[in-house]
Design a protein around this motif. Sequence first.
Motif, PDB file in Angstrom:
ATOM      1  N   TRP A  70       0.826  -1.204   0.000  1.00 45.79           N
ATOM      2  CA  TRP A  70       0.000   0.000   0.000  1.00 45.79           C
ATOM      3  C   TRP A  70       0.854   1.246   0.000  1.00 45.79           C
ATOM      4  N   VAL A  71       0.175   2.344  -0.336  1.00 46.57           N
ATOM      5  CA  VAL A  71       0.756   3.672  -0.223  1.00 46.57           C
ATOM      6  C   VAL A  71      -0.190   4.433   0.692  1.00 46.57           C
ATOM      7  N   ARG A  72       0.379   4.962   1.783  1.00 47.51           N
ATOM      8  CA  ARG A  72      -0.436   5.748   2.705  1.00 47.51           C
ATOM      9  C   ARG A  72       0.027   7.198   2.690  1.00 47.51           C
ATOM     10  N   THR A  73      -0.921   8.092   2.915  1.00 47.87           N
ATOM     11  CA  THR A  73      -0.621   9.518   2.959  1.00 47.87           C
ATOM     12  C   THR A  73      -0.088   9.869   4.341  1.00 47.87           C
ATOM     13  N   MET A  74       0.337  11.105   4.504  1.00 47.15           N
ATOM     14  CA  MET A  74       0.874  11.563   5.795  1.00 47.15           C
ATOM     15  C   MET A  74      -0.160  11.442   6.917  1.00 47.15           C
ATOM     16  N   ASP A  75      -1.432  11.546   6.573  1.00 45.79           N
ATOM     17  CA  ASP A  75      -2.483  11.436   7.599  1.00 45.79           C
ATOM     18  C   ASP A  75      -3.058  10.017   7.684  1.00 45.79           C
ATOM     19  N   GLU A  76      -2.264   9.034   7.206  1.00 45.76           N
ATOM     20  CA  GLU A  76      -2.584   7.604   7.322  1.00 45.76           C
ATOM     21  C   GLU A  76      -3.780   7.144   6.477  1.00 45.76           C
ATOM     22  N   GLN A  77      -4.200   7.950   5.518  1.00 46.96           N
ATOM     23  CA  GLN A  77      -5.216   7.503   4.565  1.00 46.96           C
ATOM     24  C   GLN A  77      -4.533   6.570   3.561  1.00 46.96           C
ATOM     25  N   ILE A  78      -5.287   5.636   3.002  1.00 46.46           N
ATOM     26  CA  ILE A  78      -4.709   4.708   2.025  1.00 46.46           C
ATOM     27  C   ILE A  78      -4.912   5.301   0.625  1.00 46.46           C
ATOM     28  N   ALA A  79      -3.808   5.686   0.006  1.00 44.81           N
ATOM     29  CA  ALA A  79      -3.862   6.253  -1.343  1.00 44.81           C
ATOM     30  C   ALA A  79      -3.928   5.149  -2.398  1.00 44.81           C
ATOM     31  N   LEU A  80      -3.243   4.033  -2.148  1.00 50.07           N
ATOM     32  CA  LEU A  80      -3.206   2.929  -3.108  1.00 50.07           C
ATOM     33  C   LEU A  80      -3.193   1.607  -2.354  1.00 50.07           C
ATOM     34  N   TRP A  81      -4.089   0.720  -2.754  1.00 50.68           N
ATOM     35  CA  TRP A  81      -4.231  -0.621  -2.170  1.00 50.68           C
ATOM     36  C   TRP A  81      -3.902  -1.603  -3.283  1.00 50.68           C
ATOM     37  N   ILE A  82      -2.910  -2.466  -3.059  1.00 50.07           N
ATOM     38  CA  ILE A  82      -2.520  -3.449  -4.075  1.00 50.07           C
ATOM     39  C   ILE A  82      -2.704  -4.846  -3.494  1.00 50.07           C
ATOM     40  N   ASP A  83      -3.561  -5.626  -4.146  1.00 51.24           N
ATOM     41  CA  ASP A  83      -3.805  -7.016  -3.757  1.00 51.24           C
ATOM     42  C   ASP A  83      -3.208  -7.936  -4.809  1.00 51.24           C
ATOM     43  N   LEU A  84      -2.862  -9.149  -4.397  1.00 57.33           N
ATOM     44  CA  LEU A  84      -2.284 -10.145  -5.286  1.00 57.33           C
ATOM     45  C   LEU A  84      -3.130 -11.400  -5.275  1.00 57.33           C
ATOM     46  N   GLY A  85      -3.102 -12.127  -6.377  1.00 58.56           N
ATOM     47  CA  GLY A  85      -3.821 -13.395  -6.439  1.00 58.56           C
ATOM     48  C   GLY A  85      -5.222 -13.220  -6.984  1.00 58.56           C
ATOM     49  N   GLU A  86      -6.147 -13.919  -6.383  1.00 55.15           N
ATOM     50  CA  GLU A  86      -7.533 -13.902  -6.843  1.00 55.15           C
ATOM     51  C   GLU A  86      -8.465 -13.539  -5.682  1.00 55.15           C
ATOM     52  N   PRO A  87      -8.497 -12.261  -5.281  1.00 61.18           N
ATOM     53  CA  PRO A  87      -9.364 -11.873  -4.166  1.00 61.18           C
ATOM     54  C   PRO A  87     -10.838 -11.959  -4.558  1.00 61.18           C
ATOM     55  N   THR A  88     -11.677 -12.091  -3.561  1.00 61.37           N
ATOM     56  CA  THR A  88     -13.119 -12.146  -3.799  1.00 61.37           C
ATOM     57  C   THR A  88     -13.631 -10.762  -4.185  1.00 61.37           C
ATOM     58  N   PRO A  89     -14.757 -10.705  -4.894  1.00 62.39           N
ATOM     59  CA  PRO A  89     -15.353  -9.400  -5.197  1.00 62.39           C
ATOM     60  C   PRO A  89     -15.654  -8.598  -3.924  1.00 62.39           C
ATOM     61  N   GLU A  90     -16.019  -9.284  -2.849  1.00 57.56           N
ATOM     62  CA  GLU A  90     -16.321  -8.597  -1.593  1.00 57.56           C
ATOM     63  C   GLU A  90     -15.079  -7.920  -1.028  1.00 57.56           C
TER      64      GLU A  90
END
Length: 178
Positions: A70-90
């Motif tokens: 992930w990439v988080r901002t200075m205020d701990e917000q998630i700017a980018l979420w990267i998942d690998l594999g085959e995650p569920t739609p949920e």
Amino acid sequence: MAIKPTIYKARISLSDMERNYYDALNLTIAQHPSETLERMMVRILAYCLNAQEGIELTKGLEDVEEPAIWVRTMDEQIALWIDLGEPTPERVKKATHRAQAVRVYSFNSKSDVWWSQNVKKFSQLDAAFYRFPAEEIEALAALVSRTMDLSITITGDSAYIAGDKGEVEVHWDVLQAR
């Protein structure tokens, strides 16, 4: 007593021709006992494809509430979420609510089936999906050693990876862009 992760060190000379991004990276990768070498190398490749200030390898398989990267901002917000594999739609839907941008990189031989079964649900989500050919990721995993010196050059829809044990080219398909 729990099995401890295996620690790998990677020195990477990164040249991303698409983004004019060049860097020398020193990564320490903790491979969870249940993580394959293929998944670990996809983690490294996804990290390089998205390299920017603030990017981090997370606890990954140790914490199911976190993405692989992930990439988080200075205020701990998630700017980018990267998942690998085959995650569920949920899981992907939940990620889109928590992060400003979501990217998923699939790499297994069953990726085609996973994608065809979920494409309708994924098309409704604000997330990008990419697929690496399983055989190219297997070749990438063959480059693994506990201490790795890698040169990674990204151009177009492929990455050229060279290391002490050889070299490999990894392509990807864009399944859904956002």
